[in-house]
Structure formats: structure tokens, C-alpha cells
Scaffold this motif. Structure first.
Motif, short mmCIF file in Angstrom:
data_model
loop_
_atom_site.label_atom_id
_atom_site.label_comp_id
_atom_site.label_asym_id
_atom_site.label_seq_id
_atom_site.Cartn_x
_atom_site.Cartn_y
_atom_site.Cartn_z
N MET A 120 14.60 21.95 32.59
CA MET A 120 13.64 20.88 32.29
C MET A 120 13.12 20.94 30.86
SD MET A 120 10.53 22.25 34.70
CE MET A 120 11.55 22.00 36.13
N ASN A 121 12.66 19.81 30.42
CA ASN A 121 11.88 19.65 29.19
C ASN A 121 11.30 18.25 29.18
OD1 ASN A 121 10.98 19.28 26.37
ND2 ASN A 121 12.01 21.22 26.03
N PHE A 122 10.14 18.13 28.58
CA PHE A 122 9.43 16.85 28.54
C PHE A 122 10.05 15.90 27.54
CE2 PHE A 122 5.48 14.46 27.15
CZ PHE A 122 5.39 13.71 28.30
N LYS A 123 10.71 16.45 26.51
CA LYS A 123 11.21 15.64 25.39
C LYS A 123 12.72 15.45 25.51
CE LYS A 123 10.25 15.27 20.44
NZ LYS A 123 11.50 14.72 19.96
N GLY A 124 13.17 14.22 25.39
CA GLY A 124 14.59 13.95 25.40
C GLY A 124 15.27 14.53 24.17
N GLY A 125 16.57 14.79 24.27
CA GLY A 125 17.31 15.31 23.12
C GLY A 125 17.22 16.81 22.95
N SER A 126 16.68 17.50 23.96
CA SER A 126 16.54 18.95 23.85
C SER A 126 17.78 19.69 24.33
CB SER A 126 15.32 19.43 24.65
OG SER A 126 15.53 19.22 26.04
N GLY A 127 18.80 18.96 24.77
CA GLY A 127 20.01 19.60 25.26
C GLY A 127 19.94 19.96 26.73
N LEU A 253 7.05 14.50 33.54
CA LEU A 253 6.41 15.25 34.63
C LEU A 253 5.96 14.30 35.72
CD1 LEU A 253 4.42 17.97 32.71
CD2 LEU A 253 6.29 18.32 34.32
N GLY A 254 6.91 13.78 36.47
CA GLY A 254 6.60 12.90 37.59
C GLY A 254 6.73 13.63 38.91
N MET A 287 0.56 20.41 30.67
CA MET A 287 0.56 19.47 31.79
C MET A 287 1.25 20.08 33.02
SD MET A 287 1.19 15.70 30.15
CE MET A 287 2.59 16.14 29.15
N THR A 288 2.34 20.85 32.76
CA THR A 288 3.04 21.50 33.87
C THR A 288 2.12 22.47 34.58
OG1 THR A 288 5.14 21.32 32.67
CG2 THR A 288 5.05 22.89 34.50
N ALA A 289 1.38 23.27 33.81
CA ALA A 289 0.46 24.24 34.41
C ALA A 289 -0.61 23.53 35.24
CB ALA A 289 -0.18 25.08 33.31
N ASP A 290 -1.15 22.42 34.72
CA ASP A 290 -2.18 21.67 35.45
C ASP A 290 -1.62 21.15 36.78
OD1 ASP A 290 -3.98 22.14 33.44
OD2 ASP A 290 -3.76 20.16 32.50
N LEU A 291 -0.41 20.60 36.73
CA LEU A 291 0.20 20.05 37.94
C LEU A 291 0.51 21.15 38.96
CD1 LEU A 291 2.63 17.39 36.45
CD2 LEU A 291 0.67 16.94 37.90
N MET A 292 0.98 22.28 38.46
CA MET A 292 1.31 23.38 39.37
C MET A 292 0.05 23.96 40.01
SD MET A 292 4.49 25.25 37.39
CE MET A 292 5.00 26.30 38.72
N ASP A 293 -1.08 23.91 39.28
CA ASP A 293 -2.35 24.33 39.87
C ASP A 293 -2.71 23.45 41.07
OD1 ASP A 293 -2.78 26.43 38.17
OD2 ASP A 293 -4.08 25.33 36.78
N VAL A 294 -2.48 22.14 40.89
CA VAL A 294 -2.78 21.19 41.97
C VAL A 294 -1.91 21.49 43.19
CG1 VAL A 294 -2.69 18.77 42.67
CG2 VAL A 294 -3.56 19.38 40.40
N ILE A 295 -0.60 21.74 42.93
CA ILE A 295 0.32 22.03 44.02
C ILE A 295 -0.07 23.34 44.70
CG2 ILE A 295 2.73 22.55 44.58
CD1 ILE A 295 3.54 20.69 42.28
N ALA A 296 -0.42 24.36 43.91
CA ALA A 296 -0.80 25.65 44.47
C ALA A 296 -2.07 25.52 45.32
CB ALA A 296 -1.00 26.66 43.35
N ASP A 297 -3.01 24.67 44.87
CA ASP A 297 -4.25 24.47 45.62
C ASP A 297 -3.99 23.83 46.98
OD1 ASP A 297 -5.72 25.57 43.60
OD2 ASP A 297 -6.35 23.65 42.71
N SER A 298 -2.82 23.17 47.10
CA SER A 298 -2.45 22.55 48.38
C SER A 298 -1.80 23.55 49.34
CB SER A 298 -1.48 21.39 48.15
OG SER A 298 -2.07 20.40 47.34
N GLY A 299 -1.69 24.80 48.88
CA GLY A 299 -1.16 25.84 49.75
C GLY A 299 0.26 26.25 49.46
N ALA A 300 0.85 25.69 48.38
CA ALA A 300 2.24 26.03 48.06
C ALA A 300 2.32 27.37 47.33
CB ALA A 300 2.86 24.94 47.20
#
Length: 394
Positions: A120-127, A253-254, A287-300
Motif C-alpha cells: 500500500m501507499n496513499f500516493k500514486g506512482g510509488s511503484g 484510505l477507504g 491517517m492510517t494510525a487513526d483508522l487502525m485505532d478506530v478498528i482496534a477500539d471495535s475489538g479487532a
């Protein structure tokens, strides 16, 4: 003064251009891969086959002369060429007399868990797609059972493997079919064999965007459940059929990327060592860390076996790039893979015909250009293979 062009509907222009481009790409594919527009894998020289197997060329010659294993194609000059199927059959033969289990078939054994690698990467063209395709193919050629998943609606990984979304996926056939909220199908129904033994593909197309649109609606109705587990639960259906899954994630990051992250046991973040790309990655990581915190708070459980950064399109003679590489290695230490993926005209030229560097003939390039690029790719992919082996306790 010249007259201003008559105004046009933007949506009509874009649709016309997309259909024109799709038709031209389809025509190009038909000309590249006649008569049925399907790809095949090239033959490997005896030296390439020996290197893939980890044996000497003379040993392969002795096996051939003794009538053991598959018979290679012998050309003028007594040169032997092996198909990818021949190499796989040789692995099975050699494993029977190997000094230790896994010398020739390095995949999972009892107790080893499926490795799911999110690229993964947020920016296109990163290979990202180039890295995913070469990793999946190298692992398959080295004897792992690999499933490549194109989770990017732009479907570049799919096109690289000879599937054109606009023509070949008119009735679905992507991972969306297996993770949608209404009437999901078994994941086995969307898995395709490829022209490389041990490598299967779940293609992608624009239909994947439906998951991004449907998830908010399902959440508002309260029937999405733990949506971020849908990829993981779908893969559990074929857990025993593969050693490694390589997921080419969307460049944003969808909900698809969040689902892939939740399924992943290993995460590979591609970085083009330019300042704008590094700045973009800073936002991506936050942003990835923030989203993963939300997922972890859901019990994952968001623990992973490993996470690494892969330097892509790297030019060793570029002084600013070298400063950024040193900066990243100082910050992240061994989280940055030792081997970078070098920028090479060989890789980009192969892409013109929708091929990876493993698929094209060495003779299509100047020898030094090809060798430099293939050595770089092999070093990257074999380092990742070592991480997989280490995860399995070897």
C-alpha cells in the motif's frame, strides 16, 4: 480573434474518451496475444531454471541425461529451456530427496499460518502495483502457492496478468462479489488460474468502488457488522490452498484498504524517495494510525507479523534521493528493506506490453540493463521471502 470552442458536457467527453481508450487497449491486447488474447509464460534457460531451484546447471543437465524429471526443450546448440511447469515439477521431484523439508517447496507446513501481505501507499506512482506483481510472480516461481488480489479499482495488476476489466469482467468476478453485503458468493468463484503455475488471481475493476459506497449505507442501517473483517473472512474460505496472499491495495484510505489492513499479517509500504512523496507518506501514516485505532477500539486484533518500507524507483546516482534514503534509514532502521527497487527502463519497457520483467526475454534489452533490474527485483522479493520464512519460525 478566434472563436471559443463550443462548450461540451464534461461527462460526455470523459465517457467518449474512456470508451475510445478501452477499445484501443483491447485491440492492442488482441495483437499482442493472438489468437485468443491469452498470455503464456516464456521458457527459462537452464541457467535461469537452476538459479530458481537453487542447484547447479550441471546437476540439471545430469537429471536430463538420466531421464529424471520433465524433459526440457532442446534448441540448436544443445541449449535446454524449461517451462514454468517443468520447474515446478522439478521442485516436486527434488523435494523428495532434499536434505531438509522445504529446500525446494518452501511453503507452509503444519502449524504455519497463511501470510497475507498488503502492499500500500496513499500516493500514486510509488511503484505499488509493480512491486505487487513482481513479488507475487517471484514467490510463485520459487515454489510458494500464491494468490494475488487486485483491490485497486484502477485494476493495473489485473491488466498486467492479461485480463482487461472492461471486456473480461462484464458480469463481476472481483473480490467485491465475495465481500458485498447482499448475497456474497464463495471466494473460490472469483479466483482465476494464471499462466504461471502456483499463481492464482482475483482481478479488480471499477465495481470494487461499490464497497466504498455501500459500507456507509450499511453502517447507517446498522447491518454492516464488523465490515473490516469481510476480506479476512472471505480469505479464510481458501486458507488451506495458499501459502501467501499478495493484496495490491487502492491508493487511498477507504473501506477497502481498511479491510485489507485488517486481514494482513504483513504490510509493505512503497516509498519513492522524493521529498513530496515522503511528505505525502507522513500524512498517509498518520491517517492510517487513526483508522487502525478506530478498528482496534471495535475489538479487532491489529497485531501484524511485520511491516516494512520498500524504496522504489531508486536511482543510486541521484544525490537528493540518497539523502532521503539515509534520512529514512536513520528514522526507521531495519523497518526499511535493505534492498531497494531500482528505477529501470527495463521495467517500464516491459510494462508497455503488459508484462513484468520475469515475463520478458533477456534478449529484449541490453544485457547490463536487464541484469541490473532483475538482480534488484530478486533481492527485494527474496528479502520479503526471508521475512515470511522467519514468521514461520525457520
Amino acid at each position: 480573434m478566434s472563436k471559443v470552442d463550443t462548450p461540451e458536457d464534461l461527462n460526455a467527453v470523459i465517457r467518449q474518451h474512456s470508451e475510445l481508450l478501452a477499445a484501443q487497449l483491447h485491440s492492442q491486447r488482441e495483437s499482442l496475444f493472438p489468437p485468443d488474447a491469452s498470455k503464456t509464460m516464456r521458457k527459462f534457460t537452464s541457467g535461469e531454471a537452476a538459479a530458481l531451484l537453487g542447484v547447479n546447471d550441471s546437476y540439471l543437465r545430469k537429471l536430463h541425461l538420466d531421464g529424471k524429471g520433465p524433459s526440457p526443450e532442446v534448441s540448436s546448440g544443445n541449449r535446454r529451456h524449461y517451462s514454468a511447469e517443468d520447474i515446478h515439477n522439478l521442485r516436486i521431484l527434488l523435494e523428495k530427496t532434499a536434505r531438509k523439508p522445504g529446500d525446494y517447496l518452501p511453503g507452509r507446513r503444519a502449524g504455519d499460518h497463511l501470510q497475507i501481505i498488503g502492499v500500500m501507499n496513499f500516493k500514486g506512482g510509488s511503484g505499488k502495483t509493480t512491486s505487487s506483481a513482481h513479488l507475487a510472480q517471484r514467490l510463485a516461481l520459487k515454489g510458494y502457492r500464491v494468490l494475488a488480489i487486485d483491490l485497486d479499482p484502477q485494476a493495473s495488476l489485473t491488466a498486467l496478468h492479461g485480463v482487461q476489466p472492461e471486456f473480461d469482467l462484464l458480469d463481476g468476478g472481483t473480490l467485491y462479489d465475495a465481500i458485498r453485503y447482499e448475497d456474497p458468493v464463495p471466494i473460490a468463484e472469483v479466483i482465476r488460474k494464471t499462466y504461471i503455475p502456483n499463481l492464482d488471481l482475483i482481478p479488480g475493476n471499477l465495481e470494487l468502488m461499490e464497497f466504498e459506497h455501500e459500507t456507509p449505507r450499511a453502517l447507517s442501517r446498522g447491518n454492516a457488522g464488523l465490515f473490516f473483517f469481510r476480506v479476512k473472512e472471505a480469505l479464510a474460505q481458501v486458507d488451506d490452498q495458499y501459502d501467501v496472499v499478495v493484496i495490491d491495495c487502492p491508493p487511498q484510505l477507504g473501506f477497502l484498504t481498511m479491510s485489507a489492513l485488517s486481514a494482513a499479517t504483513g504490510v509493505l509500504v512503497t516509498i519513492h524517495p522524493e521529498m513530496l512523496d515522503v511528505m505525502s507518506m507522513s500524512q498517509f501514516l498518520r491517517m492510517t494510525a487513526d483508522l487502525m485505532d478506530v478498528i482496534a477500539d471495535s475489538g479487532a486484533d491489529m497485531s501484524h507479523d511485520w511491516m516494512r518500507y520498500l524504496l522504489t524507483r531508486y536511482e543510486p546516482t541521484d544525490a537528493p534521493q540518497n539523502r532521503i534514503v539515509a534520512f529514512l534509514r536513520t528514522m526507521y532502521g531495519d523497518k526499511v528493506l535493505n534492498a531497494p527497487m531500482l528505477k529501470s527502463t527495463a521495467i517500464s519497457d516491459a510494462g508497455l506490453t503488459k508484462q513484468t520483467l520475469y515475463e520478458v526475454e533477456r534478449s529484449a534489452f541490453t544485457r547490463t540493463t536487464y541484469d541490473r533490474a532483475i538482480e534488484s527485483l530478486n533481492a527485494v522479493n527474496d528479502e520479503i521471502a526471508q521475512l515470511i520464512q522467519k514468521t514461520w519460525g525457520r
